[in-house]
Design an enzyme around this catalytic site. Structure first.
Site, PDB file in Angstrom:
ATOM      1  N   GLU A  12       0.812  -1.226   0.000  1.00  0.00           N
ATOM      2  CA  GLU A  12       0.000   0.000   0.000  1.00  0.00           C
ATOM      3  C   GLU A  12       0.845   1.275   0.000  1.00  0.00           C
ATOM      4  OE1 GLU A  12      -3.335   0.008   2.636  1.00  0.00           O
ATOM      5  OE2 GLU A  12      -3.567  -2.164   2.560  1.00  0.00           O
ATOM      6  N   HIS A  49       1.883   5.103  -0.487  1.00  0.00           N
ATOM      7  CA  HIS A  49       1.184   6.399  -0.409  1.00  0.00           C
ATOM      8  C   HIS A  49       2.099   7.512  -0.933  1.00  0.00           C
ATOM      9  CE1 HIS A  49      -2.359   4.777   1.477  1.00  0.00           C
ATOM     10  NE2 HIS A  49      -1.642   4.212   2.428  1.00  0.00           N
ATOM     11  N   GLU A  75       2.440   1.632   3.532  1.00  0.00           N
ATOM     12  CA  GLU A  75       1.661   1.480   4.759  1.00  0.00           C
ATOM     13  C   GLU A  75       2.081   0.263   5.574  1.00  0.00           C
ATOM     14  OE1 GLU A  75      -2.991   1.636   6.197  1.00  0.00           O
ATOM     15  OE2 GLU A  75      -2.455   2.430   4.239  1.00  0.00           O
TER      16      GLU A  75
END
Length: 305
Positions: A268, A270, A285
């Site tokens: 994940e 970002h 993440e």
């Protein structure tokens, strides 16, 4: 032949919500931990340090300010924060009730500009904490990321209004609707070509807008990759994260796209930034910072650590 190498460097646990990342004036990477309410600092190759802010504050985007400190938003605490390079923190309440500040960027006027997702406003904060707010001409726009453009104005994404906004330093707002419906733009950055570049998380596209409002869109190989953040690299192209695709990618100013899988599944990604070592760094993440760089010749092994 050029190879892209990605190496993961753990800085926290997976539950802390590693989110934003930037390079500070001290030659370190600074990052936000949205779930644990902390700001972190790490020099590549050394152990990280974290500073408490507010366990429920949700620090999100972090950027270097014009005053030698780092500035960040707290979306749930409805504050804008400042942290010095030695870890001293000051927080400023956003006047609007439950504004939900998210994006923040230094402006051309020695102040910082930020978005208020829940309030349809863009704010300006001086380095001594004086805040001015400017209403948007759209209801439910959900303004998200923001950047200084090539024209002495600030440019920002309007996620739910499906548009890119421009605001002069006097507060005049111009809205540019996107050609693709329901594209939901999020990340935005000034490009190396006197244009502004952004990502469309719901459409799986990268967008480019010129100061006169001309928009071009470039489809990703995986339209379901959900691109999230974008930054300009030092080599004249732009790099972005694909949150759902578990990838990082690059796009040249003529629209040529290359994507690269991250080593760990479901990490994940970002935020993304150019680091103090001129490599790209992405905040994952899963609690790691991914270092991304290009090398000629045989590709070295990709390892964590």
């Amino acid at each position: 032949m050029t190879f892209v190498v990605i190496q993961e460097h753990p800085v926290t646990d997976a539950g802390s919500g590693l989110y934003g990342v930037t390079t500070g004036p001290d030659g370190a990477l600074w990052f936000t931990l949205a779930h644990s309410g902390q700001v972190g600092r790490v020099v590549p190759g050394e152990a990280p340090t974290t500073y408490p802010v507010d366990p429920a504050g949700q620090p999100t985007i972090i950027v270097p300010g014009p005053d030698g400190a780092l500035w960040f938003t707290e979306s749930r605490a409805h504050r804008v924060g400042r942290i010095t390079t030695d870890g001293e923190t000051t927080r400023f309440r956003v006047p609007g009730r439950d504004g939900g500040p998210y994006g923040i960027a230094p402006g051309p006027d020695a102040a910082l500009w930020f978005t208020e997702m829940n309030a349809d406003r863009v704010g300006r904060i001086t380095t001594d904490g004086e805040v001015t707010e400017f209403p948007l001409p759209v209801t439910g726009a959900y303004p998200s990321a923001i950047t200084a453009g090539p024209d002495d104005a600030m440019w920002f994404t309007m996620n739910q209004a499906n548009a890119i906004g421009r605001i002069d330093t006097d507060g005049t707002v111009t809205v540019h609707p996107l050609p693709t419906e329901a594209a939901a733009p999020v990340g935005i950055t000034a490009g190396p070509d006197a244009a502004v570049w952004f990502v469309e998380i719901a459409a799986g596209q990268i967008g480019r807008i010129t100061p006169d409002g001309t928009i071009d869109e470039f489809a990703l190989p995986d339209r379901a990759g959900r691109p999230h953040a974008i930054t300009t690299s030092g080599s004249g192209d732009l790099w972005f994260t694909e949150w759902a695709g578990n990838r990082v990618g690059s796009i040249t100013t003529d629209g040529t796209i290359a994507v690269h899988d991250l080593p760990t599944p479901r990490s994940e990604p970002h935020g993304i930034t150019v680091g103090p070592d001129d490599a790209l760094w992405a905040a994952l993440e899963n609690g790691t910072l991914a270092r991304i760089w290009s090398t000629d010749g045989r590709p070295p092994a990709v390892t964590g650590g």
